[in-house]
Design an enzyme around this catalytic site. Sequence first.
Site, PDB file in Angstrom:
ATOM      1  N   ALA B  12      -3.474  -7.233  -1.997  1.00 25.36           N
ATOM      2  CA  ALA B  12      -3.544  -6.864  -3.407  1.00 25.36           C
ATOM      3  C   ALA B  12      -2.227  -6.223  -3.820  1.00 25.36           C
ATOM      4  CB  ALA B  12      -4.699  -5.897  -3.631  1.00 25.36           C
ATOM      5  N   CYS B  13      -1.829  -6.440  -5.046  1.00 29.33           N
ATOM      6  CA  CYS B  13      -0.585  -5.855  -5.523  1.00 29.33           C
ATOM      7  C   CYS B  13      -0.691  -4.340  -5.510  1.00 29.33           C
ATOM      8  CB  CYS B  13      -0.260  -6.369  -6.922  1.00 29.33           C
ATOM      9  SG  CYS B  13       0.702  -7.873  -6.786  1.00 29.33           S
ATOM     10  N   PRO B  14       0.366  -3.631  -5.193  1.00 29.03           N
ATOM     11  CA  PRO B  14       1.746  -4.125  -5.084  1.00 29.03           C
ATOM     12  C   PRO B  14       2.149  -4.517  -3.669  1.00 29.03           C
ATOM     13  CG  PRO B  14       1.772  -1.758  -4.960  1.00 29.03           C
ATOM     14  CD  PRO B  14       0.316  -2.169  -5.030  1.00 29.03           C
ATOM     15  N   ASN B  43       4.326 -11.143  -9.931  1.00 31.25           N
ATOM     16  CA  ASN B  43       4.997  -9.877  -9.611  1.00 31.25           C
ATOM     17  C   ASN B  43       6.192 -10.096  -8.681  1.00 31.25           C
ATOM     18  OD1 ASN B  43       3.284  -8.431 -11.210  1.00 31.25           O
ATOM     19  ND2 ASN B  43       1.946  -7.768  -9.547  1.00 31.25           N
TER      20      ASN B  43
END
Lengths: 361, 71
Positions: B12-14, B43
């Site tokens: 999952a970001c980041p 991203n």
Amino acid sequence: MGDKKLIIINGLIVGFLSALLVKFGNPINMGICVACFIRDTVGGLGLHRAELVQYVRPEIIGIVLGAFLMSYGKRDFQTRGGSSPLTRFVLGFIVMIGALMFLGCPLRMVLRLAGGDLNALFGIVGFAFGIFIGIKFLNKGFTLKRTYNLNKAEGYIFPIINLILLVLLISGSTLLIFSQKGPGSQHAPILLALLVGLVVGAFAQRTRLCMVGGIRDLILFKDWYLLSGFIAIFIAALLGNIAFGVFNLGFVKQPVAHTDGLWNFLGMALAGFGSVLLGGCPMRQLILAGEGNIDSVISILGMATGAAFAHNFKLASSPQGPTVNGKIAVIIGFIVVALIGYFNIEKNLTFKVKGDVKVEG
Amino acid sequence: MKANVVDARGRACPEPVLLTKKALEVYKEGVDVVVDNVTARENIKRFAKNSGYNVDVKEENGDIILIIRKE
């Protein structure tokens, strides 16, 4: 850059619609507050007994369904989960405790400032501080481990639950509790609130608007993308509040707020810290939940449970200020989040990539 | 061409961006990054471009491969 323009427009729309919802009946500086509205919804379902804050908020339902419809239409909908579910539940719980110490989620923090509530300044400084601490953990290799693809049906459940809530709400079901006075009794017409939620949810699904992500990406990557949405919300809400005559600059007698600077700071620091480890602010969790992200659904269930406990155990602040129980809970919250941070650092993440060798990062 | 591959699927970001950043600190000429969601793709693309890299995107069996190279 076209991308950036879109998120600025998104922010302006969120800010303006929030001011509009206040004009049409929502509590002042609470056009949208994801933490407060989850709390109100939990109360509307009778899961806590705080009579002033019980109302199933159509904004929340709208955001989830808006994100669902948009992601479905754009083929972004993807059911996934399994990334440390119980840890996420606990983090969601604690983020809610922090938010209810301050009296607002990160979005409402911006809206409060845009309404002239200077107490929010302590919140913003605390929020940034909490994010800063969280980033220390991210840089050391904090991870809640990977997610996995799940059956599509799993991803439909949360939108369906929201649809059921909507039907109960529109039909004025006697199963629900509706506050007779206090913030829970102040609300815009259901249809308008739902519409605003749908627009916000659909739009933010495209732009990935996130309050925590804004400050995080600026510190981590010197990237202004998400923060520009954040600033746009502030500007539009500020102009909207001035236009609608609800702007009121000062510290005292601010609506649904207290003046204890230290605990406003600490409450939002806790919310920021927990949210960074979750990967997004409460609003972002709603959007992801609509997209089929079960990890975010679990985080929201954690927040909802946290909201119920916050009122049952008298942890939530009131305009009179924070409670002793609340202060203790926030301190415990910091300890728990720090422990979660520490125990989820992947120590073997020293980076070794070799030519043509896949490295599981 | 052989390249260093970062597998950031399921993250999952980041996190995918952080992994990319760390990889680019070691392999300044560029890396390939495998992700499986649009958020990570966007991203990483933005991060790589802001850091002065060219990005090509390929799709393979539902995975997204970002080919990041020095301009």
